[in-house]
Design an enzyme around this catalytic site. Sequence first.
Site, PDB file in Angstrom:
ATOM      1  N   ALA A   5      45.381  68.563  42.932  1.00  0.00           N
ATOM      2  CA  ALA A   5      44.052  68.188  43.193  1.00  0.00           C
ATOM      3  C   ALA A   5      43.036  69.387  43.301  1.00  0.00           C
ATOM      4  CB  ALA A   5      44.287  67.786  44.825  1.00  0.00           C
ATOM      5  N   LEU A  30      49.012  69.597  46.669  1.00  0.00           N
ATOM      6  CA  LEU A  30      47.421  70.015  46.763  1.00  0.00           C
ATOM      7  C   LEU A  30      46.915  70.923  45.502  1.00  0.00           C
ATOM      8  CD1 LEU A  30      47.483  70.726  50.663  1.00  0.00           C
ATOM      9  CD2 LEU A  30      46.029  69.042  49.547  1.00  0.00           C
ATOM     10  N   GLN A  46       7.112  80.914  34.658  1.00  0.00           N
ATOM     11  CA  GLN A  46       8.325  82.063  34.585  1.00  0.00           C
ATOM     12  C   GLN A  46       9.281  82.025  35.988  1.00  0.00           C
ATOM     13  OE1 GLN A  46       6.457  85.759  34.624  1.00  0.00           O
ATOM     14  NE2 GLN A  46       5.525  85.347  32.603  1.00  0.00           N
ATOM     15  N   ILE A  87      41.536  61.202  55.875  1.00  0.00           N
ATOM     16  CA  ILE A  87      42.103  61.040  54.829  1.00  0.00           C
ATOM     17  C   ILE A  87      41.426  59.884  53.885  1.00  0.00           C
ATOM     18  CG2 ILE A  87      44.314  59.812  54.236  1.00  0.00           C
ATOM     19  CD1 ILE A  87      44.649  62.374  55.975  1.00  0.00           C
ATOM     20  N   PHE A 120      46.974  60.205  50.865  1.00  0.00           N
ATOM     21  CA  PHE A 120      47.803  61.363  51.121  1.00  0.00           C
ATOM     22  C   PHE A 120      47.472  61.817  52.490  1.00  0.00           C
ATOM     23  CE2 PHE A 120      48.612  66.055  50.825  1.00  0.00           C
ATOM     24  CZ  PHE A 120      49.411  65.965  50.080  1.00  0.00           C
ATOM     25  N   GLU A 172      40.915  70.494  50.356  1.00  0.00           N
ATOM     26  CA  GLU A 172      41.980  71.134  49.679  1.00  0.00           C
ATOM     27  C   GLU A 172      41.863  72.614  49.506  1.00  0.00           C
ATOM     28  OE1 GLU A 172      43.307  68.678  48.838  1.00  0.00           O
ATOM     29  OE2 GLU A 172      41.986  67.078  48.245  1.00  0.00           O
ATOM     30  N   GLY A 173      41.761  73.160  50.822  1.00  0.00           N
ATOM     31  CA  GLY A 173      41.642  74.576  50.993  1.00  0.00           C
ATOM     32  C   GLY A 173      40.058  75.093  51.034  1.00  0.00           C
TER      33      GLY A 173
END
Length: 393
Positions: A251, A248, A288, A172, A138, A372-373
């Site tokens: 995705a 998108l 701890q 890509i 894509f 993707e953002g």
Amino acid sequence: MATTPARLDPADLLAVGDLLTDEERLIRDTVRKFADERIRPYVGEWFEQGVFPARELAPELGALGVLGMHLDGYGCTGSSAVAYGVACMELEAADSGLRSFVSVQGSLAMRSIHAYGSEEQKQQWLPELAAGRAIGCFALTEPDFGSDPANMLTRARRKGTDWVLSGTKMWITNGSISDVAVVWAQTEGGVRGFVVPRGTPGLTARDVHGKLSLRASVTSELAFDEVVLPADAVLPGVEGLRGPLSSLGEARYGILWGTVGAARDCYTTALDYAKTRIQFDRPIAGFQLTQAKLVDMMLEVEKSYLVALRVGRLKDAGQCRPAHISFGKLNNVRTALEIARSARTILGANGITTEYPVLRHANNLESVLTYEGTSEIHTLVLGEAITGESAYR
């Protein structure tokens, strides 16, 4: 008669998995078994060498049914959004590169053709891609335009009945190994998508080397030098950015599930290590500070799992909005990255080797945070959703 409470599962303390249907659990367990057998023993070496055996794995992923699994027909299984999500979770628990391969193939390349392609394009490509006999990519991002695709420089102009495509696409996934690329370009009528087969004259691909993240993944630059395409190469079903942005969104949905798997894998690796690593005559799990780190990780894994499941149920009900996807991606990727870093500290020096997955996950998640953002873009999506004011410009 009182029943004995079920044993607490440290990997899923709230038993979020019990909220899945039987079919969703079966898909989760089947993909997990595949990842355990076919990916985990080798992915550290792939990461170190910067390779991904896509041609070998693609038919196996096709037989597994995860390529385009949320699409209907054309050899796709038509699974629910949640079923696709749990598959992404188990794929990314092995490696983000594996989930990226499946995501780009199914949610980007295949989904674009499925949603906007002609019947001939669907018949030609979708069965081959679903079976893993063909690989797709894509191509939207460019060297100078990632978050601002409206200003892309790649152009397609008419020449008689043909199209002539010129420009460059960058970052890509699957680019150089793809049999078909879905390429987005500016035209006189706005942004259009084009189906470009491998070997088309004028198309060249060059892999990106020197990556410190997503090394078990193929990342390429695609160049289009006056590539001549027939009239039927265009995706007829969409014009404008709605086409690529809607894919998108699919995705990104896979990412918000996938990162739950990466986070869980880091947490359980650190937990197992802490229970066997002896310092000062006792397992470090008994200290701890170590317990505090493990508890914080566990809390965030479970909350991310619940976020993913809620978004998935909304998606299956047809009620999911872009802001819901941004909520999940922003929260779950950021959370997973912090868990990976914390897990590394528990493993000490051992945590920097490929023998353990945590720093590999951390490196991969640096890319997942951006692609993707970016986190900034998803922050602004959510800002607009809650204030009603756009802050992009």
